[in-house]
Design a protein around this motif. Structure first.
Motif, PDB file in Angstrom:
ATOM      1  N   ALA A 210      33.036  43.980  47.567  1.00  6.49           N
ATOM      2  CA  ALA A 210      31.987  42.968  47.389  1.00  6.49           C
ATOM      3  C   ALA A 210      31.237  43.178  46.069  1.00  6.49           C
ATOM      4  CB  ALA A 210      31.004  43.002  48.569  1.00  6.49           C
ATOM      5  N   GLY A 211      31.131  44.434  45.645  1.00  5.95           N
ATOM      6  CA  GLY A 211      30.399  44.736  44.425  1.00  5.95           C
ATOM      7  C   GLY A 211      31.086  44.239  43.162  1.00  5.95           C
ATOM      8  N   ALA A 212      32.386  44.014  43.231  1.00  4.48           N
ATOM      9  CA  ALA A 212      33.119  43.559  42.038  1.00  4.48           C
ATOM     10  C   ALA A 212      32.961  42.061  41.807  1.00  4.48           C
ATOM     11  CB  ALA A 212      34.600  43.913  42.161  1.00  4.48           C
ATOM     12  N   ARG A 213      32.543  41.320  42.835  1.00  2.00           N
ATOM     13  CA  ARG A 213      32.343  39.871  42.749  1.00  2.00           C
ATOM     14  C   ARG A 213      33.605  39.145  42.275  1.00  2.00           C
ATOM     15  NH1 ARG A 213      30.435  38.897  45.747  1.00  2.00           N
ATOM     16  NH2 ARG A 213      29.447  36.921  45.236  1.00  2.00           N
ATOM     17  N   VAL A 214      34.619  39.113  43.105  1.00  2.00           N
ATOM     18  CA  VAL A 214      35.810  38.323  42.771  1.00  2.00           C
ATOM     19  C   VAL A 214      36.205  37.459  43.973  1.00  2.00           C
ATOM     20  CG1 VAL A 214      38.217  38.340  42.000  1.00  2.00           C
ATOM     21  CG2 VAL A 214      36.640  40.089  41.148  1.00  2.00           C
ATOM     22  N   GLY A 215      36.230  36.156  43.746  1.00  2.00           N
ATOM     23  CA  GLY A 215      36.663  35.209  44.767  1.00  2.00           C
ATOM     24  C   GLY A 215      37.775  34.349  44.207  1.00  2.00           C
ATOM     25  N   CYS A 216      38.563  33.757  45.109  1.00  2.00           N
ATOM     26  CA  CYS A 216      39.724  32.971  44.667  1.00  2.00           C
ATOM     27  C   CYS A 216      39.716  31.598  45.300  1.00  2.00           C
ATOM     28  CB  CYS A 216      41.031  33.626  45.106  1.00  2.00           C
ATOM     29  SG  CYS A 216      40.989  35.406  45.089  1.00  2.00           S
ATOM     30  N   ALA A 217      40.093  30.608  44.488  1.00  2.00           N
ATOM     31  CA  ALA A 217      40.318  29.261  45.003  1.00  2.00           C
ATOM     32  C   ALA A 217      41.788  28.937  44.791  1.00  2.00           C
ATOM     33  CB  ALA A 217      39.447  28.247  44.270  1.00  2.00           C
ATOM     34  N   TYR A 218      42.436  28.407  45.842  1.00  2.00           N
ATOM     35  CA  TYR A 218      43.822  27.967  45.753  1.00  2.00           C
ATOM     36  C   TYR A 218      43.854  26.471  46.015  1.00  2.00           C
ATOM     37  CZ  TYR A 218      44.536  32.980  46.544  1.00  2.00           C
ATOM     38  OH  TYR A 218      44.486  34.349  46.462  1.00  2.00           O
ATOM     39  N   ALA A 219      44.495  25.747  45.115  1.00  2.00           N
ATOM     40  CA  ALA A 219      44.548  24.291  45.269  1.00  2.00           C
ATOM     41  C   ALA A 219      45.663  23.747  44.384  1.00  2.00           C
ATOM     42  CB  ALA A 219      43.205  23.662  44.891  1.00  2.00           C
ATOM     43  N   SER A 220      45.758  22.416  44.338  1.00  2.00           N
ATOM     44  CA  SER A 220      46.737  21.798  43.445  1.00  2.00           C
ATOM     45  C   SER A 220      46.410  22.161  41.999  1.00  2.00           C
ATOM     46  CB  SER A 220      46.691  20.276  43.594  1.00  2.00           C
ATOM     47  OG  SER A 220      45.483  19.782  43.036  1.00  2.00           O
ATOM     48  N   GLU A 221      47.430  22.110  41.160  1.00  2.00           N
ATOM     49  CA  GLU A 221      47.246  22.390  39.739  1.00  2.00           C
ATOM     50  C   GLU A 221      46.147  21.517  39.132  1.00  2.00           C
ATOM     51  OE1 GLU A 221      50.506  22.197  36.473  1.00  2.00           O
ATOM     52  OE2 GLU A 221      51.407  23.092  38.270  1.00  2.00           O
ATOM     53  N   GLU A 222      46.080  20.259  39.574  1.00  2.00           N
ATOM     54  CA  GLU A 222      45.097  19.317  39.019  1.00  2.00           C
ATOM     55  C   GLU A 222      43.668  19.751  39.358  1.00  2.00           C
ATOM     56  OE1 GLU A 222      47.788  18.376  40.836  1.00  2.00           O
ATOM     57  OE2 GLU A 222      48.981  17.596  39.170  1.00  2.00           O
ATOM     58  N   ILE A 223      43.461  20.134  40.624  1.00  2.00           N
ATOM     59  CA  ILE A 223      42.121  20.573  41.022  1.00  2.00           C
ATOM     60  C   ILE A 223      41.760  21.882  40.309  1.00  2.00           C
ATOM     61  CG2 ILE A 223      40.729  21.451  42.956  1.00  2.00           C
ATOM     62  CD1 ILE A 223      42.136  19.434  44.777  1.00  2.00           C
ATOM     63  N   ILE A 224      42.723  22.794  40.238  1.00  2.00           N
ATOM     64  CA  ILE A 224      42.472  24.090  39.595  1.00  2.00           C
ATOM     65  C   ILE A 224      42.096  23.890  38.129  1.00  2.00           C
ATOM     66  CG2 ILE A 224      43.612  26.240  38.807  1.00  2.00           C
ATOM     67  CD1 ILE A 224      42.763  26.146  41.831  1.00  2.00           C
ATOM     68  N   ARG A 225      42.713  22.919  37.484  1.00  2.00           N
ATOM     69  CA  ARG A 225      42.394  22.647  36.079  1.00  2.00           C
ATOM     70  C   ARG A 225      40.912  22.267  35.933  1.00  2.00           C
ATOM     71  NH1 ARG A 225      46.097  18.561  34.673  1.00  2.00           N
ATOM     72  NH2 ARG A 225      47.818  19.981  35.107  1.00  2.00           N
ATOM     73  N   PHE A 226      40.410  21.479  36.872  1.00  2.00           N
ATOM     74  CA  PHE A 226      38.984  21.113  36.804  1.00  2.00           C
ATOM     75  C   PHE A 226      38.083  22.339  37.010  1.00  2.00           C
ATOM     76  CE2 PHE A 226      40.527  16.726  37.854  1.00  2.00           C
ATOM     77  CZ  PHE A 226      40.059  16.126  36.697  1.00  2.00           C
ATOM     78  N   ILE A 227      38.463  23.206  37.943  1.00  2.00           N
ATOM     79  CA  ILE A 227      37.642  24.412  38.167  1.00  2.00           C
ATOM     80  C   ILE A 227      37.636  25.273  36.903  1.00  2.00           C
ATOM     81  CG2 ILE A 227      37.334  26.527  39.533  1.00  2.00           C
ATOM     82  CD1 ILE A 227      38.580  25.084  41.924  1.00  2.00           C
TER      83      ILE A 227
END
Ligand SMILES: *Cc1c(COP(=O)(O)O)cnc(C)c1O
Length: 342
Positions: A210-227
């Motif tokens: 938790a101290g490193a602060r790393v989270g992941c989002a998985y989605a379509s390439e198009e959505i990931i591009r916006f993130i």
């Protein structure tokens, strides 16, 4: 599946936004003289991190069986929740939907972004009533539905997630912060089937960082591009990227962590049976329990007096406290204190 058009969901200013890019991102050098970013030439962490998090994404993609272009990384999944709201929700205009009770940060970031928060009350087993979902989504224009499974703070998994994905015109964010503790399948399996889902996972819980602060989002390439476009370029620092890369090399570590938490969870559940002040133990798929108590305020205060911090959910969830699984030593202390409360 309802009709889905990503470009009508994304805010107009975001669609035309150009991402920040560094020349370094797209070019390979052997022994570069780096005089482009006003960094110091001295020290070990003197350079900016890789803003594209390429090595980490490649390794994670392999581990998860997705493409690196289907991954966005955040400063914890909290940051990703904020970014997702920013991408889709026009301030003072658009709304999000969340389950009630569920994780407080969806409403928090919606408030920061000045977006309305609609709440879908769960039934007595903390599951979603499909009719209620259909009704609220038909009556309101909702951009994002935050579906948390296993749900925090209730601990249960939501049944038939695909139904909500199929019957919603906006984006369904499936928050899987606790998925490693559950026997249910991950929403990642739905990624190639539906264009309107974003799966959130985190290194903060089962992975133990938790101290490193790393989270992941998985989605379509198009959505990931916006993130990737809206995120701060250096949102995941070099130390954290290194740490998680090493963690992913140690394949047994996650299993060891999860196995020992599950073993402790079973032990605690057994102990809870003989404790007088607990009137109900809700079923859990996560690393915590929601417990119904006799005299909830008194129990909470007694634990606090013994320096045991728990999360009181009453009065929002009447008579309930959320307690997470600790080490054996911590769990024993908890049980001893609870046994002493009449
Ligand atoms: C803990 C938690 C998170 C994780 O937050 P991080 O920012 O990744 O530490 C996300 N969602 C839920 C439901 C959580 O309980």
């Amino acid at each position: 599946m309802k009709e889905f058009n990503l470009n009508t969901l994304v805010r107009k200013n975001i669609i035309s936004l150009q991402p920040y890019t560094s020349f370094r991102d797209n070019n390979e050098f052997n022994a570069p003289v780096l005089l482009d970013a006003n960094e110091s030439p001295f020290g070990k962490y003197n350079r900016y991190p890789d803003s594209t998090q390429k090595k980490l994404k490649n390794k994670l993609a392999e581990f998860k069986g997705v493409s690196p272009s289907q991954i966005a990384l955040g400063n914890g999944s909290d940051e990703l929740i904020d970014l997702i709201i920013k991408i889709f929700c026009e301030p003072k205009k658009d709304a999000i939907l969340m389950m009630n009770p569920s994780f407080a940060m969806y409403a928090f970031y919606a408030a920061v972004n000045e977006n309305e928060v609609l709440k879908l009350n769960l039934d007595e087993n903390f599951d979603i009533v499909k009719e209620d979902f259909l009704k609220i989504t038909q009556e309101h224009d909702i951009k994002i539905f935050f579906l948390c499974s296993p749900n925090n703070p209730t601990g249960n998994s939501i049944k038939d997630i695909e139904f909500f994905v199929q019957n919603f015109e906006g984006i369904v964010v499936i928050d899987e912060a606790y998925i490693e503790f559950s026997e249910n399948k991950s929403g990642l399996d739905l990624l190639d089937k539906y264009p309107n889902i974003i799966v959130l996972q985190t290194f903060s819980k089962a992975w133990g960082t938790a101290g490193a602060r790393v989270g992941c989002a998985y989605a379509s390439e198009e959505i990931i591009r916006f993130i990737n476009t809206v995120k701060a370029p250096y949102n995941v620092n070099s130390l954290s990227q290194e740490l998680i890369l090493n963690l992913l090399d140690d394949k047994n570590k996650l299993k060891e962590n999860v196995d020992s938490i599950l073993k402790e969870r079973t032990w605690l559940e057994e102990q809870f049976k003989s404790i007088e002040c607990i009137t109900k133990v809700f079923p859990t798929d996560a690393n915590f329990f929601l417990l119904k108590m006799k005299n909830v305020d008194k129990v909470y205060d007694e634990m606090l007096k013994e320096e045991i911090l728990t999360s009181k959910r009453a009065p929002a969830i009447p008579d309930c406290i959320r307690i997470n699984v600790g080490s054996r030593e911590e769990n024993e202390k908890l049980i001893n204190v609870l046994k002493g409360i009449s």
